[in-house]
Design a protein around this motif. Structure first.
Motif, PDB file in Angstrom:
ATOM      1  N   ARG A  77       0.834  -1.205   0.000  1.00  0.00           N
ATOM      2  CA  ARG A  77       0.000   0.000   0.000  1.00  0.00           C
ATOM      3  C   ARG A  77       0.868   1.254   0.000  1.00  0.00           C
ATOM      4  N   LEU A  78       1.908   1.254   0.813  1.00  0.00           N
ATOM      5  CA  LEU A  78       2.811   2.397   0.864  1.00  0.00           C
ATOM      6  C   LEU A  78       3.468   2.632  -0.494  1.00  0.00           C
ATOM      7  N   GLY A  79       3.897   1.566  -1.145  1.00  0.00           N
ATOM      8  CA  GLY A  79       4.503   1.699  -2.464  1.00  0.00           C
ATOM      9  C   GLY A  79       3.535   2.258  -3.482  1.00  0.00           C
ATOM     10  N   ALA A  80       2.286   1.798  -3.455  1.00  0.00           N
ATOM     11  CA  ALA A  80       1.277   2.299  -4.390  1.00  0.00           C
ATOM     12  C   ALA A  80       0.980   3.772  -4.131  1.00  0.00           C
ATOM     13  N   GLU A  81       0.906   4.145  -2.859  1.00  0.00           N
ATOM     14  CA  GLU A  81       0.631   5.543  -2.541  1.00  0.00           C
ATOM     15  C   GLU A  81       1.799   6.451  -2.936  1.00  0.00           C
ATOM     16  N   LEU A  82       3.018   5.963  -2.771  1.00  0.00           N
ATOM     17  CA  LEU A  82       4.173   6.754  -3.207  1.00  0.00           C
ATOM     18  C   LEU A  82       4.159   6.935  -4.720  1.00  0.00           C
ATOM     19  N   ALA A  83       3.826   5.877  -5.452  1.00  0.00           N
ATOM     20  CA  ALA A  83       3.774   5.981  -6.911  1.00  0.00           C
ATOM     21  C   ALA A  83       2.681   6.953  -7.347  1.00  0.00           C
ATOM     22  N   GLU A  84       1.526   6.888  -6.683  1.00  0.00           N
ATOM     23  CA  GLU A  84       0.426   7.793  -7.002  1.00  0.00           C
ATOM     24  C   GLU A  84       0.811   9.241  -6.686  1.00  0.00           C
ATOM     25  N   ARG A  85       1.472   9.446  -5.544  1.00  0.00           N
ATOM     26  CA  ARG A  85       1.910  10.784  -5.164  1.00  0.00           C
ATOM     27  C   ARG A  85       2.916  11.329  -6.178  1.00  0.00           C
ATOM     28  N   ASP A  86       3.878  10.489  -6.569  1.00  0.00           N
ATOM     29  CA  ASP A  86       4.899  10.931  -7.525  1.00  0.00           C
ATOM     30  C   ASP A  86       4.277  11.283  -8.874  1.00  0.00           C
ATOM     31  N   ALA A  87       3.288  10.506  -9.312  1.00  0.00           N
ATOM     32  CA  ALA A  87       2.613  10.796 -10.579  1.00  0.00           C
ATOM     33  C   ALA A  87       1.841  12.106 -10.481  1.00  0.00           C
ATOM     34  N   ARG A  88       1.181  12.337  -9.364  1.00  0.00           N
ATOM     35  CA  ARG A  88       0.420  13.580  -9.167  1.00  0.00           C
ATOM     36  C   ARG A  88       1.364  14.783  -9.144  1.00  0.00           C
ATOM     37  N   ILE A  89       2.500  14.651  -8.463  1.00  0.00           N
ATOM     38  CA  ILE A  89       3.484  15.738  -8.426  1.00  0.00           C
ATOM     39  C   ILE A  89       4.003  16.029  -9.831  1.00  0.00           C
ATOM     40  N   ASP A  91       2.433  15.530 -12.667  1.00  0.00           N
ATOM     41  CA  ASP A  91       1.365  16.208 -13.411  1.00  0.00           C
ATOM     42  C   ASP A  91       1.278  17.679 -13.025  1.00  0.00           C
ATOM     43  N   LEU A  92       1.360  17.964 -11.724  1.00  0.00           N
ATOM     44  CA  LEU A  92       1.272  19.351 -11.268  1.00  0.00           C
ATOM     45  C   LEU A  92       2.474  20.168 -11.731  1.00  0.00           C
ATOM     46  N   GLU A  93       3.660  19.580 -11.698  1.00  0.00           N
ATOM     47  CA  GLU A  93       4.848  20.298 -12.178  1.00  0.00           C
ATOM     48  C   GLU A  93       4.759  20.565 -13.677  1.00  0.00           C
ATOM     49  N   SER A  94       4.224  19.619 -14.423  1.00  0.00           N
ATOM     50  CA  SER A  94       4.052  19.813 -15.861  1.00  0.00           C
ATOM     51  C   SER A  94       3.035  20.925 -16.137  1.00  0.00           C
ATOM     52  N   ALA A  95       1.926  20.922 -15.411  1.00  0.00           N
ATOM     53  CA  ALA A  95       0.922  21.969 -15.575  1.00  0.00           C
ATOM     54  C   ALA A  95       1.491  23.336 -15.194  1.00  0.00           C
ATOM     55  N   LEU A  96       2.283  23.392 -14.142  1.00  0.00           N
ATOM     56  CA  LEU A  96       2.893  24.653 -13.728  1.00  0.00           C
ATOM     57  C   LEU A  96       3.868  25.166 -14.788  1.00  0.00           C
ATOM     58  N   ALA A  97       4.658  24.268 -15.351  1.00  0.00           N
ATOM     59  CA  ALA A  97       5.595  24.669 -16.404  1.00  0.00           C
ATOM     60  C   ALA A  97       4.832  25.196 -17.617  1.00  0.00           C
ATOM     61  N   GLY A  98       3.741  24.544 -17.969  1.00  0.00           N
ATOM     62  CA  GLY A  98       2.920  25.015 -19.088  1.00  0.00           C
ATOM     63  C   GLY A  98       2.306  26.376 -18.806  1.00  0.00           C
ATOM     64  N   ALA A  99       1.829  26.572 -17.582  1.00  0.00           N
ATOM     65  CA  ALA A  99       1.235  27.863 -17.222  1.00  0.00           C
ATOM     66  C   ALA A  99       2.292  28.959 -17.234  1.00  0.00           C
ATOM     67  N   ARG A 100       3.499  28.658 -16.759  1.00  0.00           N
ATOM     68  CA  ARG A 100       4.572  29.662 -16.782  1.00  0.00           C
ATOM     69  C   ARG A 100       4.960  30.015 -18.211  1.00  0.00           C
ATOM     70  N   ALA A 101       5.020  29.016 -19.086  1.00  0.00           N
ATOM     71  CA  ALA A 101       5.365  29.267 -20.486  1.00  0.00           C
ATOM     72  C   ALA A 101       4.288  30.121 -21.154  1.00  0.00           C
ATOM     73  N   ALA A 102       3.019  29.816 -20.860  1.00  0.00           N
ATOM     74  CA  ALA A 102       1.929  30.600 -21.448  1.00  0.00           C
ATOM     75  C   ALA A 102       1.956  32.027 -20.930  1.00  0.00           C
ATOM     76  N   ALA A 103       2.235  32.205 -19.641  1.00  0.00           N
ATOM     77  CA  ALA A 103       2.296  33.555 -19.072  1.00  0.00           C
ATOM     78  C   ALA A 103       3.454  34.340 -19.674  1.00  0.00           C
TER      79      ALA A 103
END
Length: 121
Positions: A77-89, A91-103
């Protein structure tokens, strides 16, 4: 009847002798101290823990240790949650980079920006 009492007494003497030998060491040297078993694959101290680290982690088994299935379930369970957390991070970093580029693109497209073709001269 006498034979029965003799067997009971003999059995009691044998049990007492074995008990004393085990508890008291039987006059022989005591058993040497054994170093406690240590974790074979510790978690990496120089980087964040990832899913593979958790999946490869194995705890030593002791006589009065733990239930392996319970610990394995918790680690899974801990491994699955770490993988899910890393994937979410990610995604958020990619979205932030896209928003910064657009700005940055919108900022450079303003006519008063020095890099704009119709900007100040």
């Amino acid at each position: 009847m006498v034979m029965f009492l003799f067997l009971v007494v003999a059995l009691a003497v044998v049990v007492a002798a074995v008990t004393l030998a085990v508890v008291g060491g039987g006059g022989s040297a005591p058993l040497p101290e054994v170093a406690p078993e240590r974790l074979q694959d510790p978690l990496p101290p120089d980087r964040p823990v990832n899913r593979e680290d958790v999946e490869s982690l194995r705890f030593p088994v002791a006589p009065r240790g733990y239930r392996m299935a319970d610990v394995d379930d918790a680690l899974g369970r801990l491994g699955a949650e770490l993988a899910e957390r890393d994937a979410r991070i990610a995604d958020l970093e990619s979205a932030l980079a896209g928003a910064r580029a657009a700005a940055a693109h919108v900022h450079m497209a303003k006519p008063d920006h020095p890099d704009h073709p119709e900007g100040r001269r």
